[in-house]
Each structure stands twice: as C-alpha cells, then as structure tokens.
Design a protein around this motif. Structure first.
Motif, short mmCIF file in Angstrom:
data_model
loop_
_atom_site.label_atom_id
_atom_site.label_comp_id
_atom_site.label_asym_id
_atom_site.label_seq_id
_atom_site.Cartn_x
_atom_site.Cartn_y
_atom_site.Cartn_z
N THR A 69 -19.65 8.26 28.20
CA THR A 69 -20.17 9.62 28.29
C THR A 69 -19.43 10.38 29.38
OG1 THR A 69 -22.17 8.70 29.39
CG2 THR A 69 -22.31 9.15 27.18
N GLY A 70 -18.65 10.11 30.08
CA GLY A 70 -17.87 10.67 31.19
C GLY A 70 -18.22 9.89 32.49
N GLY A 71 -17.60 10.20 33.47
CA GLY A 71 -17.93 9.75 34.93
C GLY A 71 -17.24 8.24 35.12
N ARG A 72 -17.35 8.22 36.30
CA ARG A 72 -16.91 6.75 36.87
C ARG A 72 -17.83 5.88 37.09
NH1 ARG A 72 -14.85 3.83 41.39
NH2 ARG A 72 -16.32 5.08 42.47
N ASN A 73 -17.70 4.62 36.65
CA ASN A 73 -18.52 3.61 37.03
C ASN A 73 -18.80 3.25 38.59
OD1 ASN A 73 -19.67 0.77 37.22
ND2 ASN A 73 -19.89 1.15 34.91
N ALA A 74 -19.74 3.01 39.13
CA ALA A 74 -19.89 3.06 40.49
C ALA A 74 -19.64 1.74 40.85
CB ALA A 74 -21.02 3.46 40.92
N GLU A 75 -19.91 0.59 40.05
CA GLU A 75 -19.85 -0.73 40.42
C GLU A 75 -18.49 -1.45 40.24
OE1 GLU A 75 -22.46 -1.78 42.63
OE2 GLU A 75 -23.63 -1.05 40.81
N SER A 76 -18.01 -2.03 41.23
CA SER A 76 -16.95 -3.09 41.24
C SER A 76 -17.45 -4.46 40.79
CB SER A 76 -15.92 -3.21 42.41
OG SER A 76 -16.87 -3.73 43.33
N PHE A 77 -16.67 -5.45 40.26
CA PHE A 77 -17.29 -6.79 39.93
C PHE A 77 -17.70 -7.55 41.30
CE2 PHE A 77 -15.20 -6.04 36.22
CZ PHE A 77 -15.98 -6.68 35.20
N GLU A 78 -17.12 -6.99 42.44
CA GLU A 78 -17.57 -7.70 43.58
C GLU A 78 -19.15 -7.16 44.10
OE1 GLU A 78 -14.68 -7.54 46.99
OE2 GLU A 78 -16.23 -7.67 48.50
N SER A 79 -19.07 -5.90 44.01
CA SER A 79 -20.48 -5.33 44.41
C SER A 79 -21.54 -5.55 43.27
CB SER A 79 -20.46 -3.69 44.75
OG SER A 79 -20.01 -3.18 43.57
N GLY A 80 -21.26 -5.60 42.10
CA GLY A 80 -22.19 -5.70 40.95
C GLY A 80 -22.71 -7.27 40.96
N THR A 81 -21.78 -8.01 41.15
CA THR A 81 -22.23 -9.62 41.07
C THR A 81 -23.04 -9.78 42.38
OG1 THR A 81 -19.98 -10.40 41.85
CG2 THR A 81 -20.25 -10.38 39.50
N ARG A 82 -22.63 -9.40 43.57
CA ARG A 82 -23.47 -9.70 44.74
C ARG A 82 -24.91 -8.87 44.38
NH1 ARG A 82 -20.58 -6.63 48.63
NH2 ARG A 82 -19.29 -8.57 48.77
N SER A 83 -24.81 -7.83 44.15
CA SER A 83 -26.19 -7.27 43.74
C SER A 83 -26.87 -8.07 42.63
CB SER A 83 -26.06 -5.81 43.08
OG SER A 83 -27.30 -5.24 42.91
N ALA A 84 -26.35 -8.68 41.64
CA ALA A 84 -27.16 -9.36 40.84
C ALA A 84 -27.62 -10.72 41.41
CB ALA A 84 -26.26 -9.71 39.50
N ALA A 85 -26.80 -11.47 42.25
CA ALA A 85 -27.12 -12.39 42.74
C ALA A 85 -28.41 -12.23 43.82
CB ALA A 85 -26.12 -13.05 43.66
N GLY A 327 -19.08 11.00 39.35
CA GLY A 327 -20.31 10.38 38.94
C GLY A 327 -21.19 11.01 37.74
N LYS A 328 -22.43 11.24 38.01
CA LYS A 328 -23.39 11.65 36.94
C LYS A 328 -23.11 13.03 36.50
CE LYS A 328 -26.97 8.96 36.08
NZ LYS A 328 -27.61 8.87 34.52
N PHE A 329 -22.34 13.82 37.78
CA PHE A 329 -22.20 15.14 37.47
C PHE A 329 -20.47 15.26 37.36
CE2 PHE A 329 -26.43 15.31 39.03
CZ PHE A 329 -27.02 16.12 38.19
N TRP A 330 -19.96 14.46 36.46
CA TRP A 330 -18.81 14.58 36.52
C TRP A 330 -18.24 15.85 35.84
CZ3 TRP A 330 -16.53 15.36 31.66
CH2 TRP A 330 -17.69 15.30 30.52
N ALA A 331 -19.06 16.44 35.04
CA ALA A 331 -18.72 17.79 34.32
C ALA A 331 -19.21 19.04 35.27
CB ALA A 331 -19.49 17.92 32.96
N GLY A 332 -19.72 18.95 36.64
CA GLY A 332 -19.99 19.92 37.22
C GLY A 332 -21.38 19.66 37.83
N ASP A 333 -21.79 20.39 38.78
CA ASP A 333 -23.09 20.41 39.42
C ASP A 333 -24.10 21.08 38.33
OD1 ASP A 333 -22.23 19.23 41.50
OD2 ASP A 333 -22.34 20.94 42.84
N ASN A 334 -23.84 21.80 37.57
CA ASN A 334 -24.43 22.65 36.67
C ASN A 334 -24.41 22.09 35.42
OD1 ASN A 334 -25.68 24.57 38.72
ND2 ASN A 334 -23.58 25.67 38.67
N ALA A 335 -23.93 20.93 35.16
CA ALA A 335 -23.71 20.50 33.86
C ALA A 335 -24.88 20.38 33.08
CB ALA A 335 -23.20 18.90 33.78
N PRO A 336 -25.11 20.51 31.72
CA PRO A 336 -26.32 20.47 30.81
C PRO A 336 -26.52 18.98 30.79
CG PRO A 336 -24.44 21.12 29.53
CD PRO A 336 -23.77 21.13 31.01
N PHE A 337 -27.71 18.85 30.34
CA PHE A 337 -27.94 17.28 30.07
C PHE A 337 -27.04 16.58 29.05
CE2 PHE A 337 -29.90 19.37 26.25
CZ PHE A 337 -29.60 18.03 25.32
#
Ligand code: URP
Ligand code: ZN
Ligand code: ZN
Length: 487
Positions: A69-85, A327-337
């Motif tokens: 749905t647009g935007g860049r995923n914030a997690e790398s495999f390094e950070s994601g698997t660390r967080s999971a562990a 991130g969440k607002f890849w379409a701009g600060d005033n993006a619709p839902f």
C-alpha cells in the motif's frame, strides 16, 4: 567434556499436549535429554518458577518487504529477527513478494540475500501477484521443490491483488506441487467503492479506514476463497481473521470437513475501531488490514481459538515509521486514510500480549498458548517436530517464560526499528526471560546477544498435514484432468 552444552533446570516444560517438571539438556543445537535431574552442562540456567516453552513461531510477518500500500518497510532482517527473539520467537516465516509484471525467481533470490542477516531461523511464503504462464508452470514448481512450500495471495491491494481466475491458477499449482495457500481475504471492489464514496463525502480521516472495510467485506472474501479451494480440493490458511463473521465462515467450512485453517493476530485482541478515531498522525499508528473491530469481535476470536477454528496467533508485523518520508505518510502529511501505509509492528509483543490477554486473564490454558504461538504453526507449515516442541531430537529453540512479570509496553523497551508501537502503555503479565535459538542464548533477562547470520533458511519438503482430502464437488479433477466416472 560436559554431557551438555546447556542445561535448563527446574522449570515447568509446557508442550501443546501437556506439561512436565523436568530439566532440558542441549547439545549441538538440539535437545538431547529430558529428565528429572541432569548434570554436566557447560552452561546452566535456573528456570525455577518459570515455564520452558518451545520457541515461538511467527508464521506471518513482513520484513524488509516492498509494501502493498505504499511506503518503505521499516525493518531489516537484522532488526526484525532481533526483535522477534527478544519477544520469545525463534522462527519466522516471512514473505518474498512478487509484484505485477515481475518474474518470481529473481525476487526470491533477492529476499534470500537480505535474509542472511537473520539471527533466528526463517522461511518464506511466496507472494504471487502475477501468475503468468512462466511463473505458474516453471518458477513456482521449482521454488516449491527448493523448499518454499507455501504461497500467499492477496484478494485486495491494487499492486498485489489477484482475481478469481488467477486465484484458481495459483490453487491449481499448489495442489500439483503440494503447497499450502495462504490468503489475505477482503473484497477489493467493495473496499474501492466504499473508499471512493467516503472520500467524495470529504471523510478522509483514519477513522474511515474501518468504514471502508467492514466485517462483511472480509466475510465475503473468506467465503469465496473457501469455495474456490473446495472446487479444487486444496487446503488453505486464511490470514488475520479479525472478526466474528469471518471466523464463522471458517468454522462452517471446517464443520463440512474442509481443510481450511486460520490465524488471528494480537492487534485484533486489544485494538478496536475506536483507536482509529484520533487525529491523522495518531490514527495512522492503528491503520492495518483488516481494520481493528469491536470488543464483541475480540471475545468471538477467543471463542474460536478455544474451539480450534483459529489455530495460530501471528504478528502480521508490517512496520512503517510515522516520522519518515517513505513511512506511514509516504503520500504526504495530509494523506487521506486510503493512502496511509497499512500495517502495525508486533513481532516482539505477539507472545506477551497473547499470554497476558489469554492465559493471565483465564481465556486459554498454557497448552493452548503453546499450540497457537508455536506448535500449530510448526505442524501447518511442515516444520514439526524439528520445531514447535520440547522433545528429544528437536532443535533447541526454547523460550524460558516468566509468567508473573508485569510489564508496561512502551516503545523504548522494544528492539524493533519501527519508531512507534500501537501498544504504548498496555500493561501485560508475562514476558520472555530467556530465548534460545538452536542452543545459543540470544536474549537473557534483558541482555541481547543475537548474532546476525546465525539464522538458517528452513527449506520445507512435502508433508502430510496439508494433503488434499480426496473429495471433489464433481467426478472430474480439474488439476489432474481425470474423472472418477467412465467416459
Ligand atoms: O495491514 C496489513 N496487514 N499490512 C500488511 C500487508 C498485509 O498482509 O495485509
Ligand atoms: Zn494481509
Ligand atoms: Zn500480512
């Protein structure tokens, strides 16, 4: 030389089928002994007063993935698997995501390259967004043979959605090659219609995310994917069941004997549509699909977990930063839902929220907790008994759980790379004290000792749990082109 590399002493071992008070001996990354008293461990951990659980298996998480749905995923495999562990999870099944117009094989290769930074074991579901002839006839069969034994399809999201004809092609190859099909089930056209009408009426704030996709949109898609799977006799897993209406569709199919499995996620236990009713920046933290529902739906999900309709609790970790241009607002600060990236982070909080809301509040027992956070995923995705159980011969993937620890979830105690948690301020009872991945301690009473690259790819071969049941609605099998009737 010590008999064991590691001995875990004095805890209550909990498996999905029962509990036992015993020591656990680990050697060479495997569990090699379970006994009342073991001696001779190179390292020993006192688990008195704690639970010794099979490490969690999170079979639905998006890591370093291109967004639907647009935007860049914030997690790398390094950070994601660390967080999971740090949250008690020792295996993840994430995604290799094809987009329309792409070949699948190079995409999968690219995800493998990045996943080598994982600190716990991992596997992939293949997201099929463009089931062209070459993808279906050449790439998918080869990739399944190489151990990618589950396919994922989206019934919504313009970049990924497949129509019914395409779904049938995916189900067909899944049956031929014995793979499980996992489904994001929502009616795309209904969502698009409602979204356009809401925006036309000037209703663009995050609270309308829930209005554009009410439960019936999920119910219909559940019903449709179940029907299509029944036509070919293919087992499916319905992802992130969020509401009573969808769970009831799954239940109805199971009562008829169909091999339909389903999961839900912690966000549907503790968030409601009211969380979306905030200013846009705050509301965006809760925009995920399906949308958070009502308290009534939350209780229905617990009912269906107890009944077994829903067999897994996964995170659907889909992380997008609030304070990032992409991130969440890849379409701009005033993006619709409708243009706010969909998804919430939750790898690390999946087991604590499920334990706290489930076991500590008396809704499920310990064995069910283990089943829905680990064992059932191992069985469903062909990892059992290597994963998902504390038994001699299994990988030493272990979580030592402190059932009494009270924690207030806040962003600063978590280890993900996402810049918020939707559970800020949530009080939970129960937290992982120690996490062990194939014999290696990666999380110990607040200390992280993960090692990027330690995690291994789990190739999954054919397994019995997801075999078709051999019942078709007509004498003709459309996959093998054979008929039970004489011509
Ligand atoms: O909102 C969600 N769940 N985002 C992640 C993509 C998906 O699976 O829907
Ligand atoms: Zn989804
Ligand atoms: Zn997802």
């Amino acid at each position: 030389m010590d008999d064991f590399d590691l001995v875990i002493r004095g805890g209550l071992v909990v498996n999905a089928n029962g509990t036992a008070r015993c020591d656990v001996g680990v050697r060479g990354g495997r569990i090699t002994a379970l006994a009342e008293q073991l001696t001779g461990g190179g390292r020993e951990i006192d688990a008195t007063g704690r639970l010794v659980l099979p490490g969690g298996i999170d079979s639905h998480c998006h890591i370093d993935q291109r967004s639907s749905t647009g935007g860049r995923n914030a997690e790398s495999f390094e950070s994601g698997t660390r967080s999971a562990a740090c949250g008690g999870t020792t295996t993840i099944i994430c995604f290799a995501a094809q987009e329309k117009g792409e070949r699948l094989a190079p995409v999968v290769e690219d995800y493998h390259r990045r996943a080598r930074q994982s600190s716990i074991d991992y596997s992939f579901h293949l997201i099929i967004s463009d089931p062209s002839d070459v993808v279906i006839n050449e790439e998918v069969p080869r990739l399944i043979d190489e151990g990618h034994r589950s396919l994922k399809l989206f019934m919504t999201y313009p970049r990924n959605r497949v129509n019914d004809a395409e779904i049938l092609r995916i189900l067909d190859v899944a049956k031929r090659k014995q793979a499980l099909v996992c489904v994001h089930a929502e009616n795309h056209d209904a969502i698009m219609y409602m979204t356009a009408k809401l925006l036309e009426a000037g209703r663009d704030s995050t609270r309308y995310h829930a209005w554009c996709k009410p439960p019936l949109v999920e119910r219909e898609a559940c019903h449709r994917i179940i029907m299509l799977a029944e036509l070919l006799d293919v087992p499916i897993q319905v992802f992130h069941v969020s509401c009573e209406q969808a769970a009831e569709e799954v239940r109805r199919a199971q009562r008829r004997g169909l091999r339909v499995f389903s999961e839900t996620c912690p966000q549907y236990f503790v968030l409601t549509e009211r969380d979306l009713d905030r200013d846009q920046r705050e509301g965006a933290k809760f925009v995920c699909s399906p949308a958070p529902r009502t308290e009534g739906d939350q209780e229905a999900l617990w009912d269906h977990l107890r009944l077994g309709t829903i067999g897994n609790v996964t995170s659907d970790h889909a992380p997008y930063n609030i304070d990032e241009l992409e991130g969440k607002f890849w379409a701009g600060d005033n993006a619709p839902f409708s243009q706010i990236a969909n998804g919430v982070p939750g790898l690390e909080t999946r087991m604590p929220i499920t334990f706290s809301e489930g076991v500590a509040k008396g809704r499920i027992d310990l064995e069910t907790f283990v089943a829905v956070t680990s064992t059932n995923a191992a069985r469903l995705f062909g990892l059992y008994p290597r994963k998902g159980v504390i038994a001699v011969g299994a990988d030493a993937d272990i979580c030592i759980w402190d059932p009494d620890r009270q924690v207030t979830i806040t962003q600063d105690i978590l280890h993900h790379d996402t810049d918020y948690t939707p559970y800020e301020g949530l009080e939970v009872t129960g937290w992982p004290a120690v996490t062990v991945s194939r014999g290696k301690v990666v999380w110990n009473e607040g200390d992280v000792s993960d090692e990027p690259g330690w995690g291994r790819f789990l190739a999954r071969g054919p397994y019995d749990y997801i075999r078709p049941r051999g019942v078709l609605p007509t004498p003709f099998d459309p996959v093998t082109l054979t008929s039970r009737e004489r011509e």
